[in-house]
Scaffold this motif. Structure first.
Motif, PDB file in Angstrom:
ATOM      1  N   PRO A   1      17.152  34.918  16.391  1.00 54.41           N
ATOM      2  CA  PRO A   1      18.072  34.695  15.270  1.00 54.41           C
ATOM      3  C   PRO A   1      19.183  35.740  15.148  1.00 54.41           C
ATOM      4  O   PRO A   1      20.279  35.423  14.727  1.00 54.41           O
ATOM      5  CB  PRO A   1      17.163  34.741  14.041  1.00 54.41           C
ATOM      6  CG  PRO A   1      15.815  34.419  14.548  1.00 54.41           C
ATOM      7  CD  PRO A   1      15.759  34.943  15.946  1.00 54.41           C
ATOM      8  N   HIS A   2      18.904  36.987  15.538  1.00 50.20           N
ATOM      9  CA  HIS A   2      19.924  38.028  15.394  1.00 50.20           C
ATOM     10  C   HIS A   2      20.853  38.112  16.606  1.00 50.20           C
ATOM     11  O   HIS A   2      21.954  38.616  16.497  1.00 50.20           O
ATOM     12  CB  HIS A   2      19.260  39.373  15.131  1.00 50.20           C
ATOM     13  CG  HIS A   2      18.402  39.351  13.914  1.00 50.20           C
ATOM     14  ND1 HIS A   2      18.925  39.283  12.643  1.00 50.20           N
ATOM     15  CD2 HIS A   2      17.061  39.348  13.762  1.00 50.20           C
ATOM     16  CE1 HIS A   2      17.942  39.251  11.768  1.00 50.20           C
ATOM     17  NE2 HIS A   2      16.800  39.288  12.420  1.00 50.20           N
ATOM     18  N   ARG A   3      20.375  37.623  17.742  1.00 43.90           N
ATOM     19  CA  ARG A   3      21.187  37.603  18.967  1.00 43.90           C
ATOM     20  C   ARG A   3      21.004  36.244  19.645  1.00 43.90           C
ATOM     21  O   ARG A   3      20.417  36.137  20.710  1.00 43.90           O
ATOM     22  CB  ARG A   3      20.749  38.724  19.913  1.00 43.90           C
ATOM     23  CG  ARG A   3      20.874  40.121  19.369  1.00 43.90           C
ATOM     24  CD  ARG A   3      22.245  40.703  19.471  1.00 43.90           C
ATOM     25  NE  ARG A   3      22.629  40.830  20.853  1.00 43.90           N
ATOM     26  CZ  ARG A   3      23.884  40.829  21.263  1.00 43.90           C
ATOM     27  NH1 ARG A   3      24.856  40.734  20.399  1.00 43.90           N
ATOM     28  NH2 ARG A   3      24.170  40.920  22.525  1.00 43.90           N
ATOM     29  N   PRO A   4      21.497  35.168  18.991  1.00 40.42           N
ATOM     30  CA  PRO A   4      21.244  33.820  19.534  1.00 40.42           C
ATOM     31  C   PRO A   4      22.126  33.506  20.740  1.00 40.42           C
ATOM     32  O   PRO A   4      23.128  34.153  20.997  1.00 40.42           O
ATOM     33  CB  PRO A   4      21.606  32.916  18.361  1.00 40.42           C
ATOM     34  CG  PRO A   4      22.669  33.670  17.646  1.00 40.42           C
ATOM     35  CD  PRO A   4      22.286  35.126  17.771  1.00 40.42           C
ATOM     36  N   ASP A   5      21.694  32.492  21.446  1.00 39.05           N
ATOM     37  CA  ASP A   5      22.526  31.916  22.504  1.00 39.05           C
ATOM     38  C   ASP A   5      23.267  30.752  21.856  1.00 39.05           C
ATOM     39  O   ASP A   5      22.665  29.938  21.160  1.00 39.05           O
ATOM     40  CB  ASP A   5      21.661  31.411  23.660  1.00 39.05           C
ATOM     41  CG  ASP A   5      20.921  32.547  24.354  1.00 39.05           C
ATOM     42  OD1 ASP A   5      21.480  33.652  24.438  1.00 39.05           O
ATOM     43  OD2 ASP A   5      19.792  32.322  24.811  1.00 39.05           O
ATOM     44  N   LEU A   6      24.565  30.690  22.078  1.00 41.45           N
ATOM     45  CA  LEU A   6      25.403  29.700  21.408  1.00 41.45           C
ATOM     46  C   LEU A   6      26.226  28.950  22.452  1.00 41.45           C
ATOM     47  O   LEU A   6      26.946  29.560  23.240  1.00 41.45           O
ATOM     48  CB  LEU A   6      26.323  30.428  20.418  1.00 41.45           C
ATOM     49  CG  LEU A   6      27.139  29.625  19.441  1.00 41.45           C
ATOM     50  CD1 LEU A   6      26.242  28.808  18.527  1.00 41.45           C
ATOM     51  CD2 LEU A   6      28.003  30.554  18.600  1.00 41.45           C
ATOM     52  N   TRP A   7      26.048  27.629  22.456  1.00 42.83           N
ATOM     53  CA  TRP A   7      26.810  26.767  23.361  1.00 42.83           C
ATOM     54  C   TRP A   7      27.692  25.847  22.531  1.00 42.83           C
ATOM     55  O   TRP A   7      27.214  25.184  21.622  1.00 42.83           O
ATOM     56  CB  TRP A   7      25.864  25.910  24.211  1.00 42.83           C
ATOM     57  CG  TRP A   7      25.203  26.663  25.313  1.00 42.83           C
ATOM     58  CD1 TRP A   7      25.696  26.881  26.566  1.00 42.83           C
ATOM     59  CD2 TRP A   7      23.927  27.295  25.269  1.00 42.83           C
ATOM     60  NE1 TRP A   7      24.803  27.612  27.298  1.00 42.83           N
ATOM     61  CE2 TRP A   7      23.704  27.884  26.524  1.00 42.83           C
ATOM     62  CE3 TRP A   7      22.946  27.434  24.286  1.00 42.83           C
ATOM     63  CZ2 TRP A   7      22.547  28.586  26.831  1.00 42.83           C
ATOM     64  CZ3 TRP A   7      21.791  28.138  24.586  1.00 42.83           C
ATOM     65  CH2 TRP A   7      21.602  28.703  25.841  1.00 42.83           C
ATOM     66  N   LEU A   8      28.975  25.838  22.870  1.00 44.16           N
ATOM     67  CA  LEU A   8      29.936  24.965  22.191  1.00 44.16           C
ATOM     68  C   LEU A   8      30.538  24.001  23.208  1.00 44.16           C
ATOM     69  O   LEU A   8      30.877  24.402  24.325  1.00 44.16           O
ATOM     70  CB  LEU A   8      31.088  25.771  21.582  1.00 44.16           C
ATOM     71  CG  LEU A   8      30.783  26.918  20.644  1.00 44.16           C
ATOM     72  CD1 LEU A   8      32.071  27.595  20.216  1.00 44.16           C
ATOM     73  CD2 LEU A   8      30.057  26.407  19.439  1.00 44.16           C
ATOM     74  N   ARG A   9      30.670  22.770  22.775  1.00 43.71           N
ATOM     75  CA  ARG A   9      31.367  21.779  23.591  1.00 43.71           C
ATOM     76  C   ARG A   9      32.367  21.096  22.674  1.00 43.71           C
ATOM     77  O   ARG A   9      31.983  20.496  21.668  1.00 43.71           O
ATOM     78  CB  ARG A   9      30.388  20.771  24.157  1.00 43.71           C
ATOM     79  CG  ARG A   9      31.070  19.719  24.984  1.00 43.71           C
ATOM     80  CD  ARG A   9      30.089  18.731  25.521  1.00 43.71           C
ATOM     81  NE  ARG A   9      30.843  17.635  26.118  1.00 43.71           N
ATOM     82  CZ  ARG A   9      30.310  16.679  26.791  1.00 43.71           C
ATOM     83  NH1 ARG A   9      29.015  16.645  26.975  1.00 43.71           N
ATOM     84  NH2 ARG A   9      31.049  15.715  27.289  1.00 43.71           N
ATOM     85  N   VAL A  10      33.635  21.224  23.001  1.00 47.34           N
ATOM     86  CA  VAL A  10      34.679  20.595  22.192  1.00 47.34           C
ATOM     87  C   VAL A  10      35.413  19.556  23.036  1.00 47.34           C
ATOM     88  O   VAL A  10      35.716  19.784  24.203  1.00 47.34           O
ATOM     89  CB  VAL A  10      35.678  21.635  21.615  1.00 47.34           C
ATOM     90  CG1 VAL A  10      34.999  22.522  20.600  1.00 47.34           C
ATOM     91  CG2 VAL A  10      36.309  22.473  22.697  1.00 47.34           C
TER      92      VAL A  10
END
Length: 194
Positions: free
Chosen positions: A141-150
């Motif tokens: 939660p404090h260092r999450p992996d974040l994937w964005l697709r736009v």
């Protein structure tokens, strides 16, 4: 962080304290009734009652089942109190699955990961040039992996679009109070839209 308020204006910390006190009272009451029914209290009579004389007759009529019923009631109250106590105190510092938990001076704030990802998706699609956004959040939660697709609308000008995504990400990081350990942004042109 401000204390999170439950229904009725009571903070979650105050709510937790209230139920912890109720749990402790149940454990104490159950322990006293159980100890009395087993004759463990000094000067206590296992065949005696803890209540007024009006119930003494009913107690005597129910003998030999009365002490057993009192022991069962005491055990039930103590068990209920312990369960409630463990439930209230067991969650301190522990996040629920799919929830980001941030401790503060006056309690904890829980943020559902799904709500955060939907908020970031709405923020990203706030620019009319982005037709659709998909956000995936995993890991610590404090260092999450974040994937964005736009998905960018076909023919849209992309000048300033990167800055829009960066601003949305900064807002997300400030809101969630975390820094992504891994950030992956994929931008696709939606050829299906003209």
């Amino acid at each position: 962080m401000a204390a999170v308020r439950a229904a009725g204006g009571v903070t979650h910390a105050a709510h937790r304290v209230l139920w912890t006190v109720v749990a402790l009272l149940l454990v104490a009451l159950g322990g006293v009734v159980l100890a009395q029914s087993l004759g463990w209290l000094p000067g206590g009579d296992p065949s005696g009652v803890l209540l007024g004389t009006g119930l003494r007759r009913s107690w005597q009529l129910a003998t030999p089942w009365a002490p057993l019923a009192a022991a069962a009631a005491g055990l039930l109250a103590a068990t209920s109190g312990l369960w409630l106590l463990l439930r209230e105190l067991g969650g301190v510092g522990v996040g629920r699955r799919g929830t980001l938990v941030h401790p503060g001076r006056r309690g904890r704030t829980r943020l559902a990961a799904g709500a955060l990802t939907r908020a970031l998706e709405r923020d990203l699609t706030g620019d009319p040039r982005i037709r659709r956004a998909r956000v995936v959040l995993t890991g610590d939660p404090h260092r999450p992996d974040l994937w964005l697709r736009v998905e960018i609308v076909a023919g849209a000008r992309t000048v300033g679009l990167r800055e829009h995504v960066n601003v949305a990400l900064r807002r997300y990081v400030d809101t969630a109070d975390c820094r992504p350990a891994h950030l992956d942004v994929t931008a696709l042109v939606d050829a299906g839209q003209a």
